[in-house]
Scaffold this motif. Structure first.
Motif, PDB file in Angstrom:
ATOM      1  N   GLN A 277       0.841  -1.184   0.000  1.00 15.97           N
ATOM      2  CA  GLN A 277       0.000   0.000   0.000  1.00 15.97           C
ATOM      3  C   GLN A 277       0.882   1.243   0.000  1.00 15.97           C
ATOM      4  OE1 GLN A 277      -2.249   0.145   3.614  1.00 15.97           O
ATOM      5  NE2 GLN A 277      -0.515  -0.442   4.889  1.00 15.97           N
ATOM      6  N   LEU A 278       0.244   2.380  -0.246  1.00 16.36           N
ATOM      7  CA  LEU A 278       0.936   3.662  -0.274  1.00 16.36           C
ATOM      8  C   LEU A 278       0.463   4.468   0.926  1.00 16.36           C
ATOM      9  CD1 LEU A 278       2.889   5.472  -1.873  1.00 16.36           C
ATOM     10  CD2 LEU A 278       0.915   6.425  -3.053  1.00 16.36           C
ATOM     11  N   ASP A 279       1.332   4.619   1.910  1.00 19.37           N
ATOM     12  CA  ASP A 279       0.997   5.348   3.115  1.00 19.37           C
ATOM     13  C   ASP A 279       1.371   6.819   2.932  1.00 19.37           C
ATOM     14  OD1 ASP A 279       1.727   6.356   6.063  1.00 19.37           O
ATOM     15  OD2 ASP A 279       0.313   4.690   6.215  1.00 19.37           O
ATOM     16  N   LYS A 280       0.512   7.712   3.423  1.00 22.65           N
ATOM     17  CA  LYS A 280       0.734   9.139   3.213  1.00 22.65           C
ATOM     18  C   LYS A 280       1.989   9.630   3.906  1.00 22.65           C
ATOM     19  CE  LYS A 280      -1.565  13.633   3.510  1.00 22.65           C
ATOM     20  NZ  LYS A 280      -2.790  14.362   3.912  1.00 22.65           N
ATOM     21  N   GLY A 281       2.252   9.113   5.104  1.00 24.07           N
ATOM     22  CA  GLY A 281       3.416   9.596   5.840  1.00 24.07           C
ATOM     23  C   GLY A 281       4.666   8.769   5.624  1.00 24.07           C
ATOM     24  N   ARG A 282       4.507   7.480   5.282  1.00 26.39           N
ATOM     25  CA  ARG A 282       5.654   6.594   5.182  1.00 26.39           C
ATOM     26  C   ARG A 282       5.998   6.205   3.754  1.00 26.39           C
ATOM     27  NH1 ARG A 282       4.260   1.690   9.039  1.00 26.39           N
ATOM     28  NH2 ARG A 282       2.379   1.725   7.723  1.00 26.39           N
TER      29      ARG A 282
END
Length: 884
Positions: free
Chosen positions: A569-574
């Motif tokens: 997944q694509l995490d906003k912060g990481r």
């Protein structure tokens, strides 16, 4: 002439022989009675003869008295070019002395003299103008010459050649000789001056002696005086301009003196010996380089160069350890004008490798990829590892609840709609101290790929079946995935505490799918559990441990790690985050890896409890941070030795994926026609954004399944992460809705969506998503219309109906003819009219309906093309809502 001799007014002056001026003089008269007498200069006639021939004496004019000679410095020489004549006003030609035969009057003589004086003045002005123009031209030429000299001096200084140094030394020598010659000449003059007065005139006499006729005697000089010199030692300037002062190079104050030249840079200030010039240093370096190159050529290292099917010239030069320019030059000689970034094939690369003396090994592009199937660890390096258990089954049969009971946590409460949307990986430590890794897979039909992926990376499969619901479609699919993967299964019959539950019925139902449990004489273990009451959990753990012990699960932890992407997944912060299940080896922080078509370096490892760890052993699920992009679920992860190798493998895999996507073409004629039919169907474009890669796959697959021949879903873009401005811009171009699954749009994206009228649809349960998209697709197609023929009649006769045109006499053969219905007229089974009935009569009465077996007359709206033998049909159109 006295006042008494003046003529009276109006009378001419008497003729006389009185002389007004002396011979050789001219009297000039001006206004107001002023006058002036000037002496006429008589010039000698110039004789042009051969060199060495004596000049004859002038006969008519007396020889002018020569002025005394002027002492000149021996250092100065006569200019090579003739100097311009001194600026003096031209004197008029001499006037003959007055005689008795002259009859010119005084007024005519004065007018002639004035005219001649004016001409002389104009000539003098013209001569002055010409002289000034010539001086300006000479000054301009002098400036050009100086600029050219300066440019040449700078060019000579920039040249790193030996000629520059020789020219500089010669210029310095000439500059030092000029003052010495002047001092020597001055000293000789001062010594000979008191000896005899005639010695001072020696240079002038020497110069005059060259112009003296051959028979003339030379002037007498003292014996101590040196003989007259024929030329001076210093070369005179070519133009009559003030001689340029000779300056030392160190004291040069010209405009370019502030620039640093090679001569100044190499001048050490002692005025004598200089340092080695730049050209000498360069030659020495070239000599050493040739010597070293000669020795290197003798001991050249032969390399084995791996050359793929296509390779750039620069990459081939790197592998050969040669200069790229040398390879380009060799290709130019072969007739291939290429650059260092151009790609060449294997045959051309082989010519280059052979020419430079290396060995070539042909490899294919696929050799770049990592191959791990043949990499088998030795038995002595293997150590026991925890088993990987995947829980599978039908939706809402209690898979996540069972896992919660095993973990002692409550994960199901956090799932939207009470169902699992993506794979969850957890590691549980049981009472015996052994660790077990659990994978929870979704049970909905849209997540079949995720279930298959879970079965492929697992050791043991636990199939959960509800005792009250029995075998369901996803249960059958899970059984098939397990058999295809070739892994053992354990049947967990859940909800045994629920009223209506019948475990025995489940055991019997499994037989028709070739699953025979132990209680019925088979080899498949089964256990009755209740996730709600937490009963049967210990027995389930014991059976899992027993099965793992029988399998003897081992792996080598002391090697480069390999694993599989469970979820990404694509995490906003990481950034991009991938859940990795380590298969063998140990994954550590700082390792360089390649996963699918992405590469990266491990920045952090997070276990299932949210804690950061330094390493992950085999069969351990961890979240990996530091990826260059979001990989696909199920992609293999491999640790490599360098970032360059990781980028190379990732680039190759990305190229393969791109080639498959762009070169997909119909394989047969039937597929080509089916593709054409698909293009004729309506398109329903959508943009899909979800929180994980597995959810994206499930949504895209489900949307493709609900497509029909009339309308098809067109996925404009499917990705992981929140909805951004670029997604809204893409959707606005096609008027497509944006589907957000567990994601939301940012503020800027919402603003653009409102402006461009783009629909944002948010979902957290895949059931609702598919139902709404199915309804929207049906709405785009619009309602369905069903046509029903209710009556049929034959035209027997055609009559004139006045202003209405023509009327037709009909015999109703089937059903009934009703005026309110739509009508269709056919002739030889070809429709020639489609409209409505204007009037329907039986005999002379208007009737609303005529049934079969009766005759009637009709007129049609807007048509008179009716003939006997035609057929009239009336039909009804029913509108129904479309369903997919």
């Amino acid at each position: 002439m006295s006042d008494n001799d003046k003529p009276k007014l109006g009378m001419r002056a008497p003729l006389g022989l009185k002389r007004t001026v002396e011979t050789g003089k001219v009297k000039q008269s001006f206004s107001h009675g002023r006058s002036n007498t000037v002496v006429v200069e008589v010039k000698r006639r110039r004789f042009l003869g051969k060199p060495g021939e004596a000049e004859p004496q002038a006969e008519s004019a007396p020889e002018p008295v020569a002025p005394p000679p002027v002492q000149q410095k021996p250092a100065q020489a006569a200019p090579a070019a003739p100097a311009p004549r001194p600026v003096t006003p031209q004197t008029p030609p001499p006037i003959r002395p007055a005689s008795s035969n002259d009859l010119l009057s005084r007024q005519e003589l004065q007018a002639k003299l004035l005219r001649e004086a004016e001409e002389a003045r104009m000539n003098a002005l013209e001569e002055t103008r010409r002289r000034e123009e010539r001086a300006r031209q000479e000054a301009t030429e002098e400036e050009k010459r100086r600029a050219e000299d300066n440019r040449r001096a700078e060019e000579e200084a920039r040249k790193a050649e030996e000629d520059a140094r020789v020219a500089a030394e010669e210029e310095a020598r000439k500059a030092s000789e000029a003052p010495a010659t002047s001092e020597t000449a001055s000293a000789a003059t001062s010594q000979t001056a008191p000896a005899a007065p005639a010695a001072s005139a020696a240079p002038a006499t020497a110069q005059a002696g060259e112009r003296r006729p051959a028979g003339a005697a030379p002037a007498s000089t003292t014996s101590a005086a040196p003989p007259p010199r024929r030329f001076t030692p210093v070369t005179p300037p070519p133009r009559p301009s003030p001689p340029k002062p000779t300056r030392d190079r160190k004291g040069d104050d010209r405009r370019q003196s502030g620039k640093l030249t090679v001569t100044k840079a190499l001048d050490d200030g002692d005025g004598g010996a200089r340092a080695r010039s730049l050209a000498a240093l360069k030659r020495a370096r070239e000599k050493d380089k040739r010597a070293h190159m000669g020795s290197a050529m003798q001991a050249k290292q032969v390399r084995d160069v791996n050359v793929p099917e296509t390779i750039t010239v620069g990459e081939l030069a790197n592998r050969m350890a040669e200069r790229g320019a040398d390879l380009v030059k060799a290709l130019f000689k072969m007739g291939m004008p290429v650059t260092i970034n151009a790609s060449i094939d294997q045959d051309t690369a082989e010519l280059l490798v052979t020419e430079f003396g290396h060995n070539m090994r042909r490899v294919s592009d696929s050799d770049v990829d990592l191959v791990t199937e043949h990499d088998v660890d030795a038995d002595e390096t293997l150590k026991p590892r925890p088993p990987v258990v995947t829980i599978m089954g039908h939706v809402d049969h209690g898979k996540t609840s069972l896992l919660d009971a095993l973990r002692g946590t409550d994960v199901a409460a956090g799932e939207a709609g009470g169902i699992t949307q993506h794979i969850g990986a957890y590691q549980v430590t049981v009472k015996s101290g052994q660790k077990i890794t659990f994978l929870d897979t979704p049970g909905h039909e849209a997540f079949s790929e995720m279930r298959a992926r879970g079965a492929n990376i697992t050791d043991i499969v636990v199939i959960v079946v509800a005792a009250d619901d029995g075998i369901r479609p996803q249960t059958i699919e899970a059984i098939n995935h397990t058999k295809a993967a070739g892994v053992p299964m354990i049947v967990a019959i859940n909800k045994v505490d629920k009223p209506g539950g019948n475990p025995q019925r489940v055991r019997e139902a499994l037989l028709q799918y070739d699953v025979q449990v132990e209680s019925m004489g088979g080899d498949v273990q089964e256990v009755e559990v209740s996730a709600l009451k937490r009963t049967g959990l210990d027995e389930l753990i014991d059976k899992i441990e027993l099965q793992a012990e029988l399998m003897e699960l081992k792996a080598n932890p002391d090697r480069a790690a390999e694993g599989t992407v469970v979820e990404a997944q694509l995490d906003k912060g990481r950034g991009a985050v991938a859940t990795i299940l380590v298969g063998r080896g140990t994954l550590r922080v700082g390792d360089i890896f390649v996963v699918g078509a992405e590469s990266g370096k491990v920045r952090a490892l997070i276990n299932d409890k949210g804690q950061q760890v330094k390493e992950a052993l085999p069969s351990t699920p961890v979240e990996v941070l530091g990826l260059s992009g979001v990989p696909g679920a199920g992609d293999p992860l491999s640790v490599v030795e360098s970032e360059a190798r990781a980028r190379e493998v990732a680039a190759y895999r990305a190229g393969v994926i791109h080639q498959k996507r762009t070169t997909a073409a119909p394989a047969s004629l039937e597929s080509m026609f089916s593709a054409l039919r698909e293009k004729q169907a309506q398109q329903y474009p959508v943009v899909v954004k979800a929180d994980t890669q597995g959810s994206v796959e499930a949504i895209v697959g489900s949307l493709n399944k609900i497509s029909t021949d009339d309308i098809q879903v067109r996925i404009l873009h499917a990705g992981v992460g929140g909805i951004t401005e670029s997604d809204v811009t893409l959707a606005a171009a096609s008027k497509a809705p944006i589907i957000g699954f567990n994601v939301r749009a940012n503020a800027k994206a919402r603003e653009i969506a409102t402006r461009d009228q783009v629909a944002l649809k948010y979902y957290d349960v895949i059931y609702d998503l598919l139902d709404e998209i199915r309804a929207a697709m049906a709405g785009q197609l619009g309602p369905e219309y069903f046509e029903t023929v209710v009556g049929r009649a034959e035209v027997r006769e055609v009559f004139s109906a006045g202003k209405h045109g023509k009327a037709a006499g009909l015999l109703v053969t089937e059903g009934y003819i009703r005026k309110a219905l739509r009508a269709r007229l056919t002739r030889d089974d070809v429709i020639i009219y489609n409209g409505a009935i204007a009037s329907l009569r039986r005999f002379k009465d208007d009737v609303p309906e005529v049934r079969a077996g009766l005759e009637c007359g009709v007129t049609l709206e807007g048509s008179t093309d009716i003939k006997p033998g035609d057929f009239l049909e009336t039909f009804e159109v029913e509108e129904r809502a479309r369903t997919l």
